[in-house]
Motif scaffolding. Structure first.
Motif, PDB file in Angstrom:
ATOM      1  N   GLN A 311     111.264  39.567 -14.045  1.00 39.51           N
ATOM      2  CA  GLN A 311     110.692  40.904 -14.218  1.00 39.51           C
ATOM      3  C   GLN A 311     109.496  40.884 -15.148  1.00 39.51           C
ATOM      4  OE1 GLN A 311     113.523  43.995 -14.936  1.00 39.51           O
ATOM      5  NE2 GLN A 311     111.983  45.513 -15.471  1.00 39.51           N
ATOM      6  N   ALA A 312     109.599  40.136 -16.259  1.00 39.84           N
ATOM      7  CA  ALA A 312     108.482  40.072 -17.207  1.00 39.84           C
ATOM      8  C   ALA A 312     107.266  39.406 -16.574  1.00 39.84           C
ATOM      9  CB  ALA A 312     108.909  39.320 -18.465  1.00 39.84           C
ATOM     10  N   VAL A 317     101.684  38.864 -15.265  1.00 40.46           N
ATOM     11  CA  VAL A 317     100.663  38.027 -14.626  1.00 40.46           C
ATOM     12  C   VAL A 317     100.188  38.637 -13.312  1.00 40.46           C
ATOM     13  CG1 VAL A 317     101.599  35.964 -15.723  1.00 40.46           C
ATOM     14  CG2 VAL A 317     102.355  36.558 -13.408  1.00 40.46           C
ATOM     15  N   ASP A 318      99.136  38.037 -12.759  1.00 37.84           N
ATOM     16  CA  ASP A 318      98.536  38.557 -11.529  1.00 37.84           C
ATOM     17  C   ASP A 318      99.398  38.272 -10.305  1.00 37.84           C
ATOM     18  OD1 ASP A 318      95.868  39.548 -12.545  1.00 37.84           O
ATOM     19  OD2 ASP A 318      95.844  37.486 -13.285  1.00 37.84           O
ATOM     20  N   VAL A 353     112.640  42.890  -8.596  1.00 32.57           N
ATOM     21  CA  VAL A 353     112.087  42.911  -9.959  1.00 32.57           C
ATOM     22  C   VAL A 353     110.617  42.520 -10.021  1.00 32.57           C
ATOM     23  CG1 VAL A 353     114.271  42.606 -11.182  1.00 32.57           C
ATOM     24  CG2 VAL A 353     113.052  40.585 -10.328  1.00 32.57           C
ATOM     25  N   ILE A 354     110.080  41.961  -8.927  1.00 34.72           N
ATOM     26  CA  ILE A 354     108.662  41.604  -8.859  1.00 34.72           C
ATOM     27  C   ILE A 354     108.077  42.297  -7.643  1.00 34.72           C
ATOM     28  CG2 ILE A 354     106.966  39.728  -8.667  1.00 34.72           C
ATOM     29  CD1 ILE A 354     109.091  37.797  -9.686  1.00 34.72           C
ATOM     30  N   PRO A 355     106.943  42.979  -7.776  1.00 31.80           N
ATOM     31  CA  PRO A 355     106.329  43.585  -6.593  1.00 31.80           C
ATOM     32  C   PRO A 355     106.056  42.520  -5.531  1.00 31.80           C
ATOM     33  CG  PRO A 355     105.263  44.368  -8.598  1.00 31.80           C
ATOM     34  CD  PRO A 355     106.180  43.254  -9.005  1.00 31.80           C
ATOM     35  N   LEU A 442     105.128  39.874   1.544  1.00 30.67           N
ATOM     36  CA  LEU A 442     104.690  39.096   0.386  1.00 30.67           C
ATOM     37  C   LEU A 442     103.174  38.924   0.349  1.00 30.67           C
ATOM     38  CD1 LEU A 442     107.384  36.255   0.443  1.00 30.67           C
ATOM     39  CD2 LEU A 442     107.502  38.515  -0.652  1.00 30.67           C
ATOM     40  N   ARG A 443     102.689  38.594  -0.821  1.00 34.67           N
ATOM     41  CA  ARG A 443     101.265  38.314  -1.007  1.00 34.67           C
ATOM     42  C   ARG A 443     100.827  37.130  -0.151  1.00 34.67           C
ATOM     43  NH1 ARG A 443      98.308  39.404  -5.916  1.00 34.67           N
ATOM     44  NH2 ARG A 443      96.306  38.305  -6.032  1.00 34.67           N
TER      45      ARG A 443
END
Length: 470
Positions: A311-312, A317-318, A353-355, A442-443
Motif C-alpha cells: 500500500q505504501a 512511487v510512480d 491496495v495498489i491502483p 494493469l499498467r
C-alpha cells in the motif's frame, strides 16, 4: 495472428496450407532452427496474410511499404519503429491497412459495421468522395483495429555489444529498459556499471532507461547493507545525490529500486527512503519505481515479503513491478516459473491496495530443466524457451500443457539415463499472461530477463497491445 499447437502428423507445409499463409513466414517469425522437425505440443505463431508481414532477408521498410501500397511512415507508426533502418529478419510487422473486396449488395455502412470501425474513418482512409458510390469488386482499405496501450519494462544483464544489438532489435517493444544493476555501498555510494552501450541503444529506439538500484552484493541480496542505508537519513541523502549525478550524466529517465530481503524492522525505513527519493527526483523530472516480491496478503511472513509494504509503495512511487515469477526456482522442485493461478492470487491482493494503473506484472522469458526425481540441494539449469523446444526435439519428447498453470512442460531421458523435467514459456502461456494484464486493467508488464531466445513473445505482444513510448 493465430497460435497453432503441433499435432501428430503435422508438417509445416500442411500447417501453412490450413492457414492460407506462406510457409517461409511461419519459419521466420518462429525462428525455427530446423523447419523439418516439429515437436508434438509445440506452439507456433501463424502470421495472417494481408494483415501481417514477417521481414525476410534483403527486405527494407521502403520495399515492404511499396509492396503493400502504404507509406514508410504509416508502416513505421503502426509498428513503433522510430528508425526505419532498424528492422531485422523474422520481425513481424502489422500492416496499417488490409484489403476488403466489395461484394454485391454491400454498402460502406455495412462494411464499417462488419469490421467495427467508424464509417467516417473508412471514408477518410480511402478518400471516398461519395459514400453511396462503391461498387462490387472494388478494393477498400480497412484500417487495422486499434489495440489497448500498455507500458513494458525489460531488464537486461548484458551490457556488451550483444546486449546493445538485442535492445536495438527489440526496443520498439519497450517503454523502459532497466540495466541490472547498480548496487549500494555502506558509504552511500553506488557501484559502477558499464551500461553506456545499452543506454545508447535504448535512446535509438525511444526507450526510457531506468537506473536499477539494488542491495545485490557478491551475487546475492544483502540484508545488512540495506539496513545500513535505511537506518541513516544522512547516508540516504548521500546515496540520492550520487544517484542523481549518475542519472544526469548517463541520461537515465528514472530510478527503479529493487531492495530484496530487507529486515522486517526496516519496513517503515524503506517507505521513508522512497518518500525522500521521490521528493528529490520528481522535481528534476525523474520517475521512481520499485520491484516488489509476489505477496498474496499484507502480513505474509518471510524475509522476502515483510518489508515490502504494497500500500505504501502504491501511494509513494510512480509504479511498481510485481516479480510474479520464480515459483519454479532453481533450487526448488520442478514447477512452472509463473503459474497463472499463483500470479492471479498475487494480483487479487495487489489491486486492493495498489491502483492497477500503477502495476507492471512480471513475466519470465525463461524456463528451467530439472533432474528428476528431484533431490534437495540440486539446482535446475535455466533454459530459454527456444532451447526447451530444441531439447524436446532432440530427445523425442512430446510437450504437454498444464491448464491450471497455463504452462508447457515435458520430460526426457538424457544419454546417461538421467530423467529430466522442463517447464518453460510458449505462445499459449504468454497469451494467457497478456490476457491477465488486460483483465486486471494493469499498467503493463515487465520482462525478466533479456538474453533468452523467445521469438514468439514479441509478435504476440504486438498483437495484443500498442506499446507506449514516452
Amino acid at each position: 495472428m493465430q497460435i497453432h499447437v503441433v499435432q501428430s502428423g503435422d508438417s509445416l507445409w500442411r500447417i501453412s496450407q490450413n492457414y492460407a499463409t506462406d510457409i517461409n513466414q511461419i519459419i521466420l517469425v518462429n525462428q525455427l532452427d530446423n523447419p523439418d522437425v516439429l515437436v508434438i505440443g509445440q506452439s507456433l505463431v501463424i502470421p495472417e496474410a494481408n494483415r501481417e508481414y514477417v521481414v525476410q532477408p534483403g527486405d527494407n521498410l521502403y520495399a515492404i511499404a511499396q509492396r503493400y501500397s502504404v507509406t514508410v511512415q504509416e508502416l513505421a507508426d503502426a509498428n513503433n519503429i522510430t528508425n526505419p533502418s532498424l528492422i531485422y529478419v523474422g520481425q513481424l510487422l502489422h500492416l496499417p491497412y488490409y484489403p476488403h473486396v466489395v461484394q454485391s449488395g454491400e454498402t460502406l455502412w455495412s462494411i464499417a459495421q462488419r469490421y467495427g470501425i467508424e464509417i467516417e474513418r473508412l471514408i477518410q482512409v480511402n478518400n471516398i468522395a461519395n459514400p453511396s458510390l462503391i461498387y462490387s469488386g472494388q478494393t477498400i482499405r480497412i484500417p487495422a483495429a486499434l489495440k489497448p496501450v500498455t507500458e513494458v519494462n525489460a531488464y537486461t544483464t548484458q551490457m556488451d555489444e550483444q546486449g546493445r544489438q538485442e535492445v536495438l532489435l527489440l526496443g520498439r517493444n519497450f517503454t523502459y529498459l532497466s540495466p541490472f544493476t547498480y548496487s549500494i555501498t555502506a558509504e552511500g555510494s553506488i557501484t559502477e556499471l558499464q551500461d553506456l552501450q545499452v543506454i545508447e541503444a535504448a535512446r535509438a529506439t525511444t526507450t526510457s532507461p531506468l537506473l536499477v538500484l539494488t542491495n545485490f552484493v557478491e551475487q546475492s541480496f544483502n540484508s545488512d547493507i540495506a539496513a545500513t542505508i535505511l537506518r541513516s537519513s544522512d547516508l540516504q541523502n548521500t546515496l540520492i545525490t550520487n544517484l542523481l549525478d549518475t542519472m544526469r550524466a548517463k541520461g537515465y529517465t528514472g530510478l527503479n529500486i529493487d531492495f530484496e530481503y530487507v529486515y522486517p524492522e526496516d519496513r517503515e525505513n524503506y517507505n521513508e527512503f522512497l518518500r525522500r527519493a521521490v521528493a528529490r527526483l520528481h522535481p528534476e523530472g525523474f520517475t521512481v519505481s520499485t520491484a516488489l516480491a509476489p505477496k498474496i496478503r499484507e502480513d505474509q511472513p518471510g524475509l522476502l515479503y515483510e518489508a515490502h509494504d504494497y500500500q505504501a509503495h502504491g501511494e509513494i512511487v510512480d509504479f511498481v513491478v510485481l516479480m510474479t515469477y520464480e515459483w519454479g526456482w532453481a533450487g526448488g522442485e520442478p514447477w512452472a516459473i509463473a503459474p497463472i493461478n499463483e500470479v492471479r492470487r498475487v494480483l487479487d491482493y495487489a489491486v486492493t491496495v495498489i491502483p492497477p494503473e500503477k502495476i507492471l506484472m512480471g513475466i519470465p522469458l525463461y524456463g528451467r530443466d530439472w533432474r528428476i526425481p528431484w533431490e534437495e540441494g540440486t539446482l535446475a539449469r535455466t533454459v530459454s524457451p527456444q532451447e526447451a523446444i530444441r531439447l524436446a526435439a532432440n530427445y523425442g519428447a512430446a510437450i504437454q500443457y498444464d491448464e491450471t498453470y497455463q504452462s508447457p512442460y515435458f520430460r526426457y531421458v538424457d544419454e546417461a539415463g538421467q530423467e529430466h523435467e522442463v517447464w518453460f514459456e510458449d505462445a499459449r502461456s504468454i497469451q494467457a499472461k497478456y490476457d491477465t494484464v488486460k483483465e486486471y486493467g494493469l499498467r503493463g508488464s515487465s520482462f525478466w530477463v533479456l538474453g533468452m531466445r523467445f521469438p514468439q513473445n514479441w509478435p504476440i505482444l504486438q498483437d495484443n497491445f500498442t506499446v507506449r513510448k514516452l
